[in-house]
Design an enzyme around this catalytic site. Structure first.
Site, mmCIF file in Angstrom:
data_model
loop_
_atom_site.group_PDB
_atom_site.id
_atom_site.type_symbol
_atom_site.label_atom_id
_atom_site.label_comp_id
_atom_site.label_asym_id
_atom_site.label_seq_id
_atom_site.Cartn_x
_atom_site.Cartn_y
_atom_site.Cartn_z
ATOM 1 N N HIS A 170 1.017 -3.279 -11.342
ATOM 2 C CA HIS A 170 0.578 -2.771 -10.102
ATOM 3 C C HIS A 170 -0.531 -3.725 -9.673
ATOM 4 O O HIS A 170 -0.872 -3.495 -8.429
ATOM 5 C CB HIS A 170 0.683 -1.556 -9.856
ATOM 6 C CG HIS A 170 1.968 -0.708 -9.902
ATOM 7 N ND1 HIS A 170 2.878 -0.505 -8.807
ATOM 8 C CD2 HIS A 170 2.805 -0.505 -11.003
ATOM 9 C CE1 HIS A 170 3.851 0.242 -9.383
ATOM 10 N NE2 HIS A 170 3.829 0.272 -10.814
ATOM 11 N N ASP A 379 -7.250 -6.598 -4.604
ATOM 12 C CA ASP A 379 -6.322 -5.616 -4.896
ATOM 13 C C ASP A 379 -4.981 -6.214 -4.933
ATOM 14 O O ASP A 379 -4.761 -7.300 -4.711
ATOM 15 C CB ASP A 379 -6.158 -4.824 -3.240
ATOM 16 C CG ASP A 379 -5.789 -3.502 -3.338
ATOM 17 O OD1 ASP A 379 -5.127 -2.969 -4.156
ATOM 18 O OD2 ASP A 379 -6.176 -2.925 -2.474
HETATM 19 C C1 G6P Z 1 -3.614 2.619 -8.395
HETATM 20 C C2 G6P Z 1 -3.101 2.135 -9.876
HETATM 21 C C3 G6P Z 1 -2.147 3.285 -10.385
HETATM 22 C C4 G6P Z 1 -2.859 4.629 -10.057
HETATM 23 C C5 G6P Z 1 -3.490 4.826 -8.712
HETATM 24 C C6 G6P Z 1 -4.365 5.954 -8.562
HETATM 25 O O1 G6P Z 1 -2.759 2.342 -7.586
HETATM 26 O O2 G6P Z 1 -2.499 1.036 -9.934
HETATM 27 O O3 G6P Z 1 -1.834 3.110 -11.640
HETATM 28 O O4 G6P Z 1 -2.013 5.859 -10.516
HETATM 29 O O5 G6P Z 1 -4.298 3.809 -8.521
HETATM 30 O O6 G6P Z 1 -5.403 6.224 -9.591
HETATM 31 P P1 G6P Z 1 -5.379 7.395 -10.597
HETATM 32 O O7 G6P Z 1 -6.558 6.791 -11.431
HETATM 33 O O8 G6P Z 1 -5.749 8.447 -9.848
HETATM 34 O O9 G6P Z 1 -4.075 7.352 -11.366
#
Ligand code: G6P
Length: 476
Positions: A170, A379
């Site tokens: 992602h 991003d």
């Molecule tokens: C981004 C990443 C995700 C992640 C999210 C939130 O979108 O690509 O993999 O889950 O951020 O971050 P966190 O560390 O809270 O999961």
């Protein structure tokens, strides 16, 4: 609503991601409740999978250290993976968010390499791989997500050679010149080569990955969008992710949303122009430079504090990681300065919300905002930009968008900026604030067409269809 469930023996599709689509929050009634997990992964993959007919399971972390039973939310079977406090420090705070996240985002902060972090990463990746192997029915499809789980496809292929394995990243994938600094570069690249199909947000990221595998001597070129590793063809190409368009458009049209938006503007003191930023509090998002641009515009009188108000949502994120603590201090210092210099009693110029915001409130903000500022330094995609566009059905509003967000390719009609360039950012904000309605309309119309053309469920269908397609065999 969550309901307990026992694991079915023949799940055809298994999603594996670090987080489950919901996480446990201690706040609220009766000692806690399930709330949506943060970030673009869950907001796009969740609805895309929930809309698919059939039996899908999702393996991930609830944010808790203790083992929990499988349960069900919105028709999805959720299999929690436990992570001890120690493992969280090594795997999540450490290798995932102290090593890989900054390395893949242009090293906005330095990336740290620690062998014990990688050991923890391997251990936790193995747990996810084993959970997926146990949940998947014969010849099922397993779709692994994101940088926290790069070893899982390789581990899973060893455990279950019968599976179809896909991997989607992602976030950006850096050029080999940057990636090669990783002491565990072979293991991480091999992990991804365990998948039949690797998906990325952009063609550049996919090309970086293919180039890396060749440079490391792990694979050879094979056509435009594949490599050959051993006797397997591994595809690596772009699948830019979208949003659940109907959900955002529908909510934007809701009478309740319209009322909330009106109420919000009134509470802001009925300003002429509302500026909005919505981000996780993350150093990749460019919040600090964005606020510096706002400060200078107000200091110089290019923006009039009597007519302009800004709302900055900064959702708490990874708050045990040093670089996030430092960023928070810097952002809050700037917020204090800006409000100290330009607010009147009862009318702050900058509303800074360091809290999770519920979906309904977020929609009201998108409807209330005249100018949306999405200015990350780097991003993978940035879905906030797409959500704002989906909410603007009346073709009003301007989007200022970083050229370093994956979304800039599809949303080329935004006001594109270099997020490091304070003067450029200032000029774009002024332009957005004073944009003639006819120009705003034209731009929004084209951006809406782009967002509508790439819905999250079609994105998932496309990826899963390509993953299911027959793979060419290589004869040596
Ligand atoms: C981004 C990443 C995700 C992640 C999210 C939130 O979108 O690509 O993999 O889950 O951020 O971050 P966190 O560390 O809270 O999961």
């Amino acid at each position: 609503d969550a309901a307990p469930r026992t694991q079915g023996p023949a799940t055809r599709l298994v999603i594996v991601a670090n987080r489950l689509p919901v996480r446990w929050s201690d706040e609220g009634e009766e000692g806690g409740r399930w709330i949506p997990s943060p970030g673009g992964l869950v907001s796009a993959v969740g609805p895309a999978i929930a809309q698919r007919p059939g039996d899908a399971a999702w393996i991930g972390w609830t944010g808790a250290a203790t083992e929990e039973e499988p349960f069900e939310v919105d028709g999805l079977h959720l299999h929690p993976v436990a992570m001890s406090d120690d493992e969280k420090v090594l795997f999540y705070d450490g290798m995932s968010n102290g090593t890989l996240w900054p390395l893949y985002h242009d090293k906005v902060v330095p990336s740290e390499f620690h062998r014990h972090w990688f050991d923890g990463y391997k251990r936790v990746n193995r747990r996810y791989a084993e959970a997926a192997a146990a949940a998947a029915g014969p010849e099922a499809t397993v779709w692994v997500h994101d940088y926290q789980l790069q070893l899982v496809p390789g581990m899973l292929r060893e455990l279950r050679p019968d599976l179809r394995i896909g991997f989607f990243l992602h976030i950006p994938f850096p050029p080999p010149e940057v990636f090669q600094a990783l002491p565990w570069r072979e293991q991480l690249a091999q992990g991804m080569l365990g998948a039949d199909l690797n998906g990325f947000q952009t063609p550049e990221a996919a090309a970086n990955f293919r180039r890396l595998t060749m440079r490391l001597g792990l694979a050879e070129a094979h056509g435009d969008e594949s490599v050959v590793a051993g006797d397997r063809v591994v595809r690596a190409c772009a699948y830019p992710i979208g949003i659940d368009v109907a959900r955002y458009e529908g909510a934007a049209h809701d009478r309740e949303t319209t009322e909330r938006a009106r109420d919000l503007r009134a509470r802001l003191g009925a300003p002429h122009t509302v500026l909005l930023g919505v981000d996780r509090l993350d150093y990749t998002k460019g919040i600090d430079v964005r606020l510096r641009a706002l400060k200078e515009l107000l200091d110089e009188g290019s923006l009039n504090p009597a007519t302009v108000t800004m709302v900055q949502i900064a959702q708490p994120s990874r708050d045990d990681v040093e670089a996030y603590i430092t960023l928070r201090e810097e952002v809050e210092r700037l917020v204090g300065q800006i409000n100290g210099d330009h607010s009147r009693v009862g009318f702050p110029i900058l509303h800074y919300i360091h809290q999770d915001v519920e979906f309904e409130e977020l929609m009201a903000m998108y409807r209330a905002a005249d100018v949306m500022l999405v200015t990350p330094f780097r991003d993978g995609m940035n879905l906030v930009a797409k959500e704002y566009v989906a909410a603007r059905y009346d073709l009003t509003g301007s989007l200022v968008l970083s050229e370093f967000a994956g979304a800039a390719t599809e949303l080329a009609d935004a006001l594109l900026v270099n997020p490091y360039d304070v003067d450029g950012l200032k000029a774009a904000i002024v332009r957005a604030v004073s944009m003639p309605p006819a120009e705003a309309r034209e731009r929004m119309e084209r951006m809406r067409a782009a967002v509508e053309a790439n819905d999250a469920s079609e994105w998932a269908d496309r990826f899963l269809r390509d993953l299911a397609a027959d793979r060419e065999r290589v004869t040596t």
